[in-house]
Enzyme design. Structure first.
Site, mmCIF file in Angstrom:
data_model
loop_
_atom_site.group_PDB
_atom_site.id
_atom_site.type_symbol
_atom_site.label_atom_id
_atom_site.label_comp_id
_atom_site.label_asym_id
_atom_site.label_seq_id
_atom_site.Cartn_x
_atom_site.Cartn_y
_atom_site.Cartn_z
ATOM 1 N N HIS A 19 0.720 -1.086 0.240
ATOM 2 C CA HIS A 19 0.182 0.184 0.064
ATOM 3 C C HIS A 19 0.902 1.152 -0.117
ATOM 4 O O HIS A 19 2.116 1.095 0.101
ATOM 5 C CB HIS A 19 -0.814 -0.122 1.310
ATOM 6 C CG HIS A 19 -0.491 0.373 2.483
ATOM 7 N ND1 HIS A 19 -1.110 0.678 3.682
ATOM 8 C CD2 HIS A 19 1.034 0.216 2.832
ATOM 9 C CE1 HIS A 19 -0.490 0.746 4.744
ATOM 10 N NE2 HIS A 19 0.895 0.860 4.224
ATOM 11 N N CYS A 38 5.478 6.563 4.643
ATOM 12 C CA CYS A 38 4.286 5.503 4.252
ATOM 13 C C CYS A 38 3.757 6.300 3.227
ATOM 14 O O CYS A 38 2.665 5.601 2.432
ATOM 15 C CB CYS A 38 3.558 5.756 5.601
ATOM 16 S SG CYS A 38 4.160 4.833 6.879
ATOM 17 N N HIS A 42 4.996 0.582 -0.288
ATOM 18 C CA HIS A 42 5.657 -0.383 0.424
ATOM 19 C C HIS A 42 4.846 -1.536 0.839
ATOM 20 O O HIS A 42 3.593 -1.459 0.706
ATOM 21 C CB HIS A 42 6.425 0.370 1.627
ATOM 22 C CG HIS A 42 5.133 0.941 2.522
ATOM 23 N ND1 HIS A 42 4.692 2.150 2.363
ATOM 24 C CD2 HIS A 42 4.798 0.506 3.900
ATOM 25 C CE1 HIS A 42 3.860 2.289 3.337
ATOM 26 N NE2 HIS A 42 3.827 1.330 4.288
ATOM 27 N N HIS A 44 3.563 -4.744 4.012
ATOM 28 C CA HIS A 44 3.602 -5.330 5.290
ATOM 29 C C HIS A 44 3.244 -6.492 5.312
ATOM 30 O O HIS A 44 2.502 -7.211 4.403
ATOM 31 C CB HIS A 44 2.383 -4.482 6.270
ATOM 32 C CG HIS A 44 2.800 -2.984 6.480
ATOM 33 N ND1 HIS A 44 3.688 -2.567 7.250
ATOM 34 C CD2 HIS A 44 2.066 -1.937 5.659
ATOM 35 C CE1 HIS A 44 3.585 -1.123 6.902
ATOM 36 N NE2 HIS A 44 2.854 -0.772 6.356
ATOM 37 N N ASP A 82 -4.641 -10.613 0.044
ATOM 38 C CA ASP A 82 -3.419 -11.206 0.318
ATOM 39 C C ASP A 82 -2.580 -10.965 -1.212
ATOM 40 O O ASP A 82 -3.159 -11.296 -2.204
ATOM 41 C CB ASP A 82 -3.182 -12.705 0.391
ATOM 42 C CG ASP A 82 -2.039 -13.401 0.866
ATOM 43 O OD1 ASP A 82 -1.184 -12.680 1.363
ATOM 44 O OD2 ASP A 82 -1.933 -14.672 0.596
ATOM 45 N N HIS A 83 -1.208 -10.714 -1.076
ATOM 46 C CA HIS A 83 -0.480 -10.303 -2.359
ATOM 47 C C HIS A 83 -1.140 -9.216 -3.245
ATOM 48 O O HIS A 83 -1.281 -9.358 -4.522
ATOM 49 C CB HIS A 83 0.060 -11.651 -2.978
ATOM 50 C CG HIS A 83 0.904 -12.291 -2.225
ATOM 51 N ND1 HIS A 83 0.464 -12.889 -0.992
ATOM 52 C CD2 HIS A 83 2.365 -12.415 -2.144
ATOM 53 C CE1 HIS A 83 1.802 -13.502 -0.538
ATOM 54 N NE2 HIS A 83 2.641 -13.245 -1.209
ATOM 55 N N GLU A 130 -0.662 -4.190 11.584
ATOM 56 C CA GLU A 130 0.322 -3.703 10.244
ATOM 57 C C GLU A 130 1.519 -4.292 10.649
ATOM 58 O O GLU A 130 2.485 -4.364 9.637
ATOM 59 C CB GLU A 130 0.136 -2.165 10.348
ATOM 60 C CG GLU A 130 0.701 -1.743 8.768
ATOM 61 C CD GLU A 130 0.341 -0.246 8.850
ATOM 62 O OE1 GLU A 130 -0.496 0.136 8.038
ATOM 63 O OE2 GLU A 130 0.976 0.485 9.470
#
Ligand code: NI
Length: 144
Positions: A19, A38, A42, A44, A82-83, A130
């Site tokens: 995100h 942020c 990047h 998490h 996811d991903h 996060e």
């Protein structure tokens, strides 16, 4: 009818996603000042925990089957995020700044109606990690 104990159960699932934090109503400079690193793309390793409260059914000894809770989390949340790039790839996060807070609320809104279909059960908390140190929790409260 005898009283039944009310217990909370919790299931944890993990996902990886990318995100960036960027508020559309602010300039690029203001976004950089507000969000710092942020503001840049990047990723998490997230965890999400869902807590469900309900009576322990005497016949099963369960509030709800944790396998059902796991399946709901997988189908409604993990399978969708996811991903993925949370800013653009997830329909239910469209127009949402993907902060931990907003993710917790969006996950609640998606999961809560399904939990209600299980007898006596209510979703009481979504906890969105996060990172190990950055966590957002939502329990359905809104401002008056
Ligand atoms: Ni981030």
């Amino acid at each position: 009818m005898s009283q039944l104990p009310v217990v909370e159960i919790r299931r944890r699932e993990e996902f990886c996603a990318a995100h960036r934090l960027h508020a559309p109503n602010l300039s690029d400079g203001e976004n950089l000042a507000l969000y710092g690193p942020c503001n840049t793309l990047h990723g998490h390793n997230y965890s999400v925990e869902a807590t469900v409260r309900g009576p322990v059914e005497p016949g099963t000894g369960m509030v709800m089957n944790l396998t059902d809770l796991m399946r709901l989390l997988q189908e409604l949340l993990i399978g969708e995020v996811d991903h993925k790039y949370l800013n653009t790839d997830v329909p239910f996060l469209a127009d949402v700044i993907p902060t931990a807070e907003n993710l917790a609320v969006a996950f609640w809104n998606r999961l809560q109606p399904q939990i209600e279909t299980f007898k006596g059960c209510q979703l009481t908390r979504i906890r969105l990690y996060e990172s190990q140190n950055n966590v957002a929790e939502y329990c359905g409260l809104t401002t008056p």
